[in-house]
Design an enzyme around this catalytic site. Structure first.
Site, PDB file in Angstrom:
ATOM      1  N   ASP A  83       0.851  -1.188   0.000  1.00 39.79           N
ATOM      2  CA  ASP A  83       0.000   0.000   0.000  1.00 39.79           C
ATOM      3  C   ASP A  83       0.897   1.252   0.000  1.00 39.79           C
ATOM      4  O   ASP A  83       1.798   1.367   0.841  1.00 39.79           O
ATOM      5  CB  ASP A  83      -0.865  -0.048   1.277  1.00 39.79           C
ATOM      6  CG  ASP A  83      -1.979   0.975   1.283  1.00 39.79           C
ATOM      7  OD1 ASP A  83      -2.384   1.413   0.192  1.00 39.79           O
ATOM      8  OD2 ASP A  83      -2.466   1.310   2.384  1.00 39.79           O
ATOM      9  N   ASN A 269     -10.099   0.469  -0.460  1.00 43.43           N
ATOM     10  CA  ASN A 269      -9.131   0.433   0.646  1.00 43.43           C
ATOM     11  C   ASN A 269      -9.777   0.800   1.984  1.00 43.43           C
ATOM     12  O   ASN A 269     -10.346   1.885   2.124  1.00 43.43           O
ATOM     13  CB  ASN A 269      -7.994   1.408   0.365  1.00 43.43           C
ATOM     14  CG  ASN A 269      -7.023   0.879  -0.669  1.00 43.43           C
ATOM     15  OD1 ASN A 269      -7.343  -0.028  -1.428  1.00 43.43           O
ATOM     16  ND2 ASN A 269      -5.832   1.429  -0.692  1.00 43.43           N
TER      17      ASN A 269
HETATM   18  P1  13P Z   1      -9.076   4.629   5.421  1.00 49.49           P
HETATM   19  O1  13P Z   1      -8.241   5.489   6.291  1.00 49.49           O
HETATM   20  O2  13P Z   1     -10.334   5.316   5.011  1.00 49.49           O
HETATM   21  O3  13P Z   1      -9.357   3.292   6.007  1.00 49.49           O
HETATM   22  O4  13P Z   1      -8.265   4.385   4.050  1.00 49.49           O
HETATM   23  C1  13P Z   1      -7.283   3.390   3.977  1.00 49.49           C
HETATM   24  C2  13P Z   1      -6.494   3.479   2.726  1.00 49.49           C
HETATM   25  O5  13P Z   1      -6.824   4.160   1.783  1.00 49.49           O
HETATM   26  C3  13P Z   1      -5.254   2.683   2.680  1.00 49.49           C
HETATM   27  O6  13P Z   1      -4.533   2.892   1.522  1.00 49.49           O
HETATM   28  O1  G3H Z   2      -3.182   4.697   3.620  1.00 53.41           O
HETATM   29  C1  G3H Z   2      -2.996   4.575   4.789  1.00 53.41           C
HETATM   30  C2  G3H Z   2      -3.172   3.293   5.487  1.00 53.41           C
HETATM   31  O2  G3H Z   2      -4.188   3.454   6.421  1.00 53.41           O
HETATM   32  C3  G3H Z   2      -1.889   2.790   6.113  1.00 53.41           C
HETATM   33  O3  G3H Z   2      -1.468   3.660   7.096  1.00 53.41           O
HETATM   34  O4  G3H Z   2       0.983   4.177   6.959  1.00 53.41           O
HETATM   35  O5  G3H Z   2      -0.242   4.227   9.123  1.00 53.41           O
HETATM   36  O6  G3H Z   2       0.253   2.057   7.973  1.00 53.41           O
HETATM   37  P1  G3H Z   2      -0.036   3.524   7.822  1.00 53.41           P
HETATM   38 ZN    ZN Z   3      -4.623   4.880   0.750  1.00 48.87          ZN
END
Ligand code: 13P
Ligand code: G3H
Ligand code: ZN
Length: 346
Positions: A83, A269
């Site tokens: 991600d 997501n």
């Molecule tokens: P949320 O913060 O809305 O759960 O989004 C998560 C996300 O986009 C991770 O890439």
């Molecule tokens: O896009 C954001 C996700 O919620 C992941 O967040 O970088 O804190 O793991 P993080």
């Molecule tokens: Zn995201």
């Protein structure tokens, strides 16, 4: 079954008109929660880890936890996705670690805060696509910048500022042609984290019509909605009833996500909702049974609370019931697919 590339799962989702929740993980309980929900609903899954999650777990733990999930759930097709890769090197190291899909988020410059230029975005995304496709790995790109929490892949934009960096449909079309990405994240007014909207979003701030326009121009591209937690009122209430301090906030309504799925959104997501569910369960145990100190007594309920959220999303997005229907292809088999694909335009 081996881990599968994202492309295979999203192609099946597109052919059959459903969406797939991409759920973030940082530890064993979160992976277990997703797999338990997948078994309950017979769902294929996208398990995703951010750069921060990889640092927190250490890649070796993450890799072996995912292997355990595969071993224990041989009937569930699973994608292991990076991600928000910030620079190509983050994507390359994820590929080395066995991820079957990576996101190159070139919508932000290297500092991860300022929106980048279109040219920079194309350059880094193309570089990752070339290297990843040569190994059959899928790539998600992003065009337009999301708002939200500064340390969590938002440009640090407010709800109002985020409206200035929404995806330009014409640029989206050009970006896909120039990069050959398998999936495209778009900015339509959502943001990461709990504080997305100050009231239930209307079409003015959550621009679903933009998705429809992008889908008209790119009917064969799998669209990705980031920042798609719904931030349920009941989870806010549970946290606040047990000593938490979540300010009143609104997320993305499930029915709007379903509308997106009818217009090309295939990957949705969700991270914040899992975090809220876990926190609510742990706060409840801590306040109702303050003498408890066995971690299993609060991590177990936390896992169940996240399982419940995952299960609800899997059903709502339509991936439930599809685990046994995906025409499985390994990354190795995908190399041939990409070799035959028309080259990206430059
Ligand atoms: P949320 O913060 O809305 O759960 O989004 C998560 C996300 O986009 C991770 O890439
Ligand atoms: O896009 C954001 C996700 O919620 C992941 O967040 O970088 O804190 O793991 P993080
Ligand atoms: Zn995201």
């Amino acid at each position: 079954m081996p881990l599968i590339p994202l492309r295979i799962l999203l192609d099946h989702a597109a052919e059959n008109g459903y969406g797939v929740a991409a759920l973030n993980v940082n530890n064993m309980e979160q992976i277990q929660a997703i797999m338990m929900a997948a078994q309950e609903t017979d769902s294929p899954v996208i398990v995703q880890a951010s750069k921060g999650a990889r640092k927190y777990t250490n890649d070796a733990y993450l890799r072996h936890l995912m292997q355990a999930a595969l071993e224990l759930n041989p009937n569930i097709p699973m994608v292991m996705h990076l991600d928000h890769g910030d620079v190509p090197e983050t994507c390359f190291s994820a590929i080395e670690q066995g991820f079957t899909s990576v996101m190159m988020d070139g919508s932000l410059s290297e500092d991860g805060k300022e929106p980048s230029t279109y040219e920079y975005n194309v350059e880094v995304t193309k570089k990752v696509v070339e290297a990843a496709h040569a190994r059959g790995i899928s790539v998600e790109g992003e065009i337009g910048a999301l708002g939200g929490i500064e340390d969590g892949h938002g440009a640090g934009l407010t709800e109002e500022e985020a409206q200035l960096h929404l995806t330009d449909p014409e640029q989206a079309e050009q970006f896909v042609a120039e990069t050959n990405v398998d999936a495209l994240a778009i900015a339509i007014g959502t943001s990461h984290g709990a504080y997305k909207f100050k009231k239930k979003p209307t079409g003015e701030v959550l621009r679903m019509t933009l998705i429809e326009e992008i889908n008209r121009r790119l009917p064969n591209t799998h669209l990705v909605m980031h920042g798609s937690s719904s931030v349920p009122q009941e989870l806010q209430d549970i946290i606040n009833a047990h000593g938490g301090e979540i300010k009143q906030t609104y997320g993305v309504p499930i029915e709007e996500i379903q509308r997106g799925i009818r217009h090309g959104v295939r990957k949705v997501n969700v991270d914040t909702d899992s975090r809220l569910a876990i926190t609510g369960a742990i706060r409840t145990i801590f306040s109702e049974a303050p003498a408890e100190f066995d971690p299993r007594k609060y991590l177990g309920p936390a896992r169940e609370a996240m399982q419940e959220v995952c299960k609800k999303r899997m059903i709502a997005f339509g991936q439930a019931g599809n685990a046994g229907k995906i025409p499985i292809k390994t990354c190795k088999e995908m190399v041939d697919f990409y070799t035959k694909q028309a080259p990206a335009v430059s």
